[in-house]
Design a protein around this motif. Sequence first.
Motif, PDB file in Angstrom:
ATOM      1  N   GLU A   1      46.365  43.416  51.482  1.00 53.24           N
ATOM      2  CA  GLU A   1      47.056  42.153  51.216  1.00 53.24           C
ATOM      3  C   GLU A   1      46.885  41.179  52.369  1.00 53.24           C
ATOM      4  O   GLU A   1      46.753  39.975  52.162  1.00 53.24           O
ATOM      5  CB  GLU A   1      48.537  42.407  50.943  1.00 53.24           C
ATOM      6  N   GLN A   2      46.890  41.695  53.595  1.00 50.86           N
ATOM      7  CA  GLN A   2      46.686  40.832  54.754  1.00 50.86           C
ATOM      8  C   GLN A   2      45.300  40.199  54.725  1.00 50.86           C
ATOM      9  O   GLN A   2      45.137  39.015  55.015  1.00 50.86           O
ATOM     10  CB  GLN A   2      46.861  41.630  56.044  1.00 50.86           C
ATOM     11  N   LEU A   3      44.282  40.998  54.378  1.00 52.62           N
ATOM     12  CA  LEU A   3      42.916  40.484  54.290  1.00 52.62           C
ATOM     13  C   LEU A   3      42.800  39.416  53.202  1.00 52.62           C
ATOM     14  O   LEU A   3      42.205  38.357  53.410  1.00 52.62           O
ATOM     15  CB  LEU A   3      41.942  41.628  54.000  1.00 52.62           C
ATOM     16  N   LYS A   4      43.391  39.700  52.040  1.00 51.78           N
ATOM     17  CA  LYS A   4      43.323  38.742  50.932  1.00 51.78           C
ATOM     18  C   LYS A   4      44.079  37.463  51.273  1.00 51.78           C
ATOM     19  O   LYS A   4      43.647  36.358  50.916  1.00 51.78           O
ATOM     20  CB  LYS A   4      43.874  39.379  49.658  1.00 51.78           C
ATOM     21  N   LEU A   5      45.211  37.607  51.951  1.00 50.51           N
ATOM     22  CA  LEU A   5      46.000  36.436  52.329  1.00 50.51           C
ATOM     23  C   LEU A   5      45.227  35.552  53.289  1.00 50.51           C
ATOM     24  O   LEU A   5      45.223  34.319  53.170  1.00 50.51           O
ATOM     25  CB  LEU A   5      47.323  36.874  52.954  1.00 50.51           C
TER      26      LEU A   5
ATOM     27  N   ILE B   1      38.451  39.353  46.744  1.00 51.83           N
ATOM     28  CA  ILE B   1      37.840  38.182  47.375  1.00 51.83           C
ATOM     29  C   ILE B   1      36.569  37.772  46.633  1.00 51.83           C
ATOM     30  O   ILE B   1      36.336  36.589  46.358  1.00 51.83           O
ATOM     31  CB  ILE B   1      37.546  38.473  48.861  1.00 51.83           C
ATOM     32  N   LEU B   2      35.731  38.738  46.279  1.00 54.97           N
ATOM     33  CA  LEU B   2      34.493  38.424  45.564  1.00 54.97           C
ATOM     34  C   LEU B   2      34.781  37.826  44.188  1.00 54.97           C
ATOM     35  O   LEU B   2      34.062  36.946  43.716  1.00 54.97           O
ATOM     36  CB  LEU B   2      33.629  39.676  45.440  1.00 54.97           C
ATOM     37  N   ASP B   3      35.841  38.295  43.545  1.00 55.50           N
ATOM     38  CA  ASP B   3      36.211  37.746  42.238  1.00 55.50           C
ATOM     39  C   ASP B   3      36.600  36.277  42.331  1.00 55.50           C
ATOM     40  O   ASP B   3      36.578  35.556  41.322  1.00 55.50           O
ATOM     41  CB  ASP B   3      37.369  38.547  41.626  1.00 55.50           C
ATOM     42  N   ASP B   4      36.980  35.815  43.521  1.00 61.43           N
ATOM     43  CA  ASP B   4      37.406  34.429  43.709  1.00 61.43           C
ATOM     44  C   ASP B   4      36.219  33.475  43.789  1.00 61.43           C
ATOM     45  O   ASP B   4      36.387  32.269  43.653  1.00 61.43           O
ATOM     46  CB  ASP B   4      38.250  34.326  44.991  1.00 61.43           C
ATOM     47  N   LEU B   5      35.021  33.996  44.018  1.00 63.67           N
ATOM     48  CA  LEU B   5      33.847  33.142  44.160  1.00 63.67           C
ATOM     49  C   LEU B   5      33.516  32.451  42.835  1.00 63.67           C
ATOM     50  O   LEU B   5      33.756  32.998  41.755  1.00 63.67           O
ATOM     51  CB  LEU B   5      32.648  33.963  44.626  1.00 63.67           C
TER      52      LEU B   5
ATOM     53  N   VAL C   1      37.820  47.664  51.115  1.00 63.99           N
ATOM     54  CA  VAL C   1      37.108  47.633  49.834  1.00 63.99           C
ATOM     55  C   VAL C   1      37.979  46.975  48.757  1.00 63.99           C
ATOM     56  O   VAL C   1      37.514  46.134  47.986  1.00 63.99           O
ATOM     57  CB  VAL C   1      36.688  49.053  49.399  1.00 63.99           C
ATOM     58  N   GLU C   2      39.236  47.351  48.720  1.00 65.31           N
ATOM     59  CA  GLU C   2      40.151  46.780  47.734  1.00 65.31           C
ATOM     60  C   GLU C   2      40.258  45.271  47.909  1.00 65.31           C
ATOM     61  O   GLU C   2      40.235  44.509  46.932  1.00 65.31           O
ATOM     62  CB  GLU C   2      41.526  47.425  47.867  1.00 65.31           C
ATOM     63  N   ALA C   3      40.368  44.826  49.154  1.00 64.62           N
ATOM     64  CA  ALA C   3      40.474  43.389  49.419  1.00 64.62           C
ATOM     65  C   ALA C   3      39.183  42.669  49.045  1.00 64.62           C
ATOM     66  O   ALA C   3      39.213  41.576  48.452  1.00 64.62           O
ATOM     67  CB  ALA C   3      40.808  43.145  50.889  1.00 64.62           C
ATOM     68  N   MET C   4      38.039  43.260  49.378  1.00 61.94           N
ATOM     69  CA  MET C   4      36.757  42.615  49.107  1.00 61.94           C
ATOM     70  C   MET C   4      36.526  42.433  47.617  1.00 61.94           C
ATOM     71  O   MET C   4      35.937  41.431  47.185  1.00 61.94           O
ATOM     72  CB  MET C   4      35.609  43.421  49.726  1.00 61.94           C
ATOM     73  N   LYS C   5      36.993  43.359  46.809  1.00 69.09           N
ATOM     74  CA  LYS C   5      36.847  43.210  45.361  1.00 69.09           C
ATOM     75  C   LYS C   5      37.571  41.954  44.873  1.00 69.09           C
ATOM     76  O   LYS C   5      37.042  41.177  44.072  1.00 69.09           O
ATOM     77  CB  LYS C   5      37.395  44.450  44.650  1.00 69.09           C
TER      78      LYS C   5
END
Length: 883
Positions: A437-441, A289-293, A283-287
């Motif tokens: 962090e791994q997911l975001k990376l 990632i979505l902000d990057d769109l 969930v933390e990573a998805m937040k």
Amino acid sequence: FEVAVLLSDLFSVALSVIRGSDITVKSYTVESRITARFAHTTVKSSVVNSGPNAQSIGFNVQIPKRAFITNFTMNVNGITFIGSVKEKTVARNLYAQARARGKAAGIVRTNSQDMETFKTEVHVPPGSKVEFELHYQEMMQRKLGTYTHTLHIQPGRLVPQLQVDVYIFEPKGIKFVKTPSTLGEHFAGLTKVTQTKEKAHVVFKPTLQQQRKCDNCTESAVDGAFTVQYDVERETNAGELQVSDGHFVQFFAPSDLTPLSKNIVFVIDVSGSMWGLKMKQTVEAMKTILDDLTMDDYFSVIDFNHNIRCWSEELVPGTSINVREAKKYIQNIKPNGGTNINEALLKAVRILLKALDQGLIDQRSVSMIILVSDGDPTVGEIKLSAIQKNVKREMREEISLFSLGIGFDVDFDFLERIAMENRGLAQRIFANHDASEQLKLFYSRVSSPLLRKITIQFPEDSVSDVTRNHFDKFFSGSELVVAGKNYPFCKVFVFLLIQATMDLTLVTEADLQELDTLLSQQQHSFAGFASRMWAYITINQLLAERSLAPTAAKKRKITQRIMTLAVEHQFVTPLTAMLVESQDGPERLLADSPKDPKQGCCPGIGTARLTHSFINLTHSHSGCFAYYSTHWVVYVENDPHFIVHLPKNNMDVCFNIDSKPGHILNLVSDPGTGIVINGQLVGGKKMKNNKLNTYFGTISIYSEDAGVKVVVRPSSIDLMEGKNNHSFSWAATAKLNLNRVKVAIEKEHKITVTIDDKISAMVLLHRVWKKHPFNVDFLGFYTPNDNQYSSQVHGLIGQFVNEPEVKVFDMHEGTEPEKKQATMEVKGNKLTVTRGWQKDYRNDKKHGSDVYCWFVHNSGKGFIDGHYSNYIVPDLNSFLPSL
């Protein structure tokens, strides 16, 4: 004595390089030689059994999973064991014969993603001296704009001679070298970096006292990863072509391209096994990632357990409102139930297909599915091969699948196969505190696609055994690599062509002898890097193909080719093993690397394989404008000299414009076709004969109707198409088809812009000696007389599309014998003109060819409409106001 060799994977437990009690480690050294992204690493250690009894001494080295071991030698009390790679069945049979006689024992296991540990154990009497030496090789992978070389340094005790050396040689130049403090602040400042343009030397050599955890400690603080990061200089988007020892390697990593928009369906496993830390981190990573769109991106979210739920049944744009609502939805997910991967993936495919079929998204955008899961399917279709077939059947080539497996309960082999089969890649995410962090990376690596459908073509009569040369996507910060063999009769250049869906074509070239000569002069380079890299890439690609082989016969054929190459090049792979034999006796040890089904399809290659391609431009020197007859009618060169060819009058007329640096002159302004061509002046370095020469330093060709602008400078070429910006250097040849506009760049020579196949313009590049006391690099401009402008066209050049009637008479001697004078009657004016000549540099970029013309004085006064100052405009996009 007895010996065992093991190759196993590392879990969370760190293993000391040297194991055993009452052991004195005399030395521990690591040396890596990186040449053109290919690394050869040697690990050496010398130890003594200083105890009173016989005991086992262990030698453990962590190596990257994508690396191949190439050699291992060991000297025990003067007896030397030397390794050789053989087909696994051959090596095992030879090893079994030795074991049956009670000799050495060996075992191999693999079970992690990034690292594996080579283990050797030798049982020796007291006082014995043992020397270990391990060699392995790997290709550096570029991620997020950086190559990272990691060496695990874990001596396990204090060492009198402890040293790490990393030598980097990059023929095109090193951009930067960094040494992050991954060993801890204890060793801050101890790493020394020496760097020149092409070479770097990184050395870590702590003294015995510096190794101690504290001043009086007997334990070593050296325990962890020693990291070197670097990137290379890139002259051009065409890439870097290296030719050596009968092989070539092409590196392709363009920048200065606008990222393509994305269409993403996130597919998130919310089964019961995701409860707790896994879900929190996801969930933390998805937040983030979505902000990057961006507004140009489209997305949706699917969460699945035994049921399938969609946040949105259709793709929606990445607006702040939609992103905020999606984040709320994800925040409220409560994991429970089983795992229905099959239906979740099929639903994601259908959402993307619907958007594609309805034309809701940009045709040049990139469509992808990102799957996050921590386990195998338990609901619906649970047979992995059936899921793989179902997804493959529904997929289209426009869509890619990226698989992220959290933890070790997921079948990573399956995730890797289904991703590779559908133009994506897979990565294991370790289920710990930094999983987010791994997911975001991972997302950051695939969030900026720059090119799609890249193809690299070669002249068939010059190369052979080319590795994969078709690529679905290129992501910013990564690198595509292609290697092959070049035929010995090719003496000068290898040419490569790249095409992509944005209709971009680039060419690069290389001297076949230059690099070998350069390598022979380097003390710490790796002379055989090109052939080794070719074999490395080929074997890795064959391992991937083997995992996807549709039939047993196809798999056997690929297997045989892998074994042949691995044995020839002495690589330990999943299909080969290293047999370690004593020189003088029958002792044998075995080191091999069998595949673990949970680990992944291709041990030794990592999960994010990047492939490669090339681009380049050609060259020529020039620096003025021109308008020329049959093919090219009007042009401008040098200070700026305008030359107008008048075909009806069968003459050429010249004039200069004496304006100031910074002024922008309108050359062509045609509101009817929406085309404007402007040039900005730059001044020379200093005055010459009390006059500061001016030149065109920037030329802008803008099609308002097509929404395309090409801005040419001696330093770069910038192409703007709507929101998309692309930048090229003059260092490579390239062709690009934009909306109604074709651009052709010839390396270090010229650029030709064609609009709607009706209007063309050519800009020539003029380079001057860098230390020239007066002159600067500048541009020349040429345009043909048959351009199909509208009747509204004007400008310093555009006005002569409607050719005026010109009469020249009363020719007589001038102030200089070779320059006659005459009277010109044009546009109701009688002008005194002088016979002279100017240079046309299109065919001879160095010397040019003479063009004889009648020269009009006073900045063309009387020949051009109005005064030259009327043609000064405020910016490069400005059309000319009515005169």
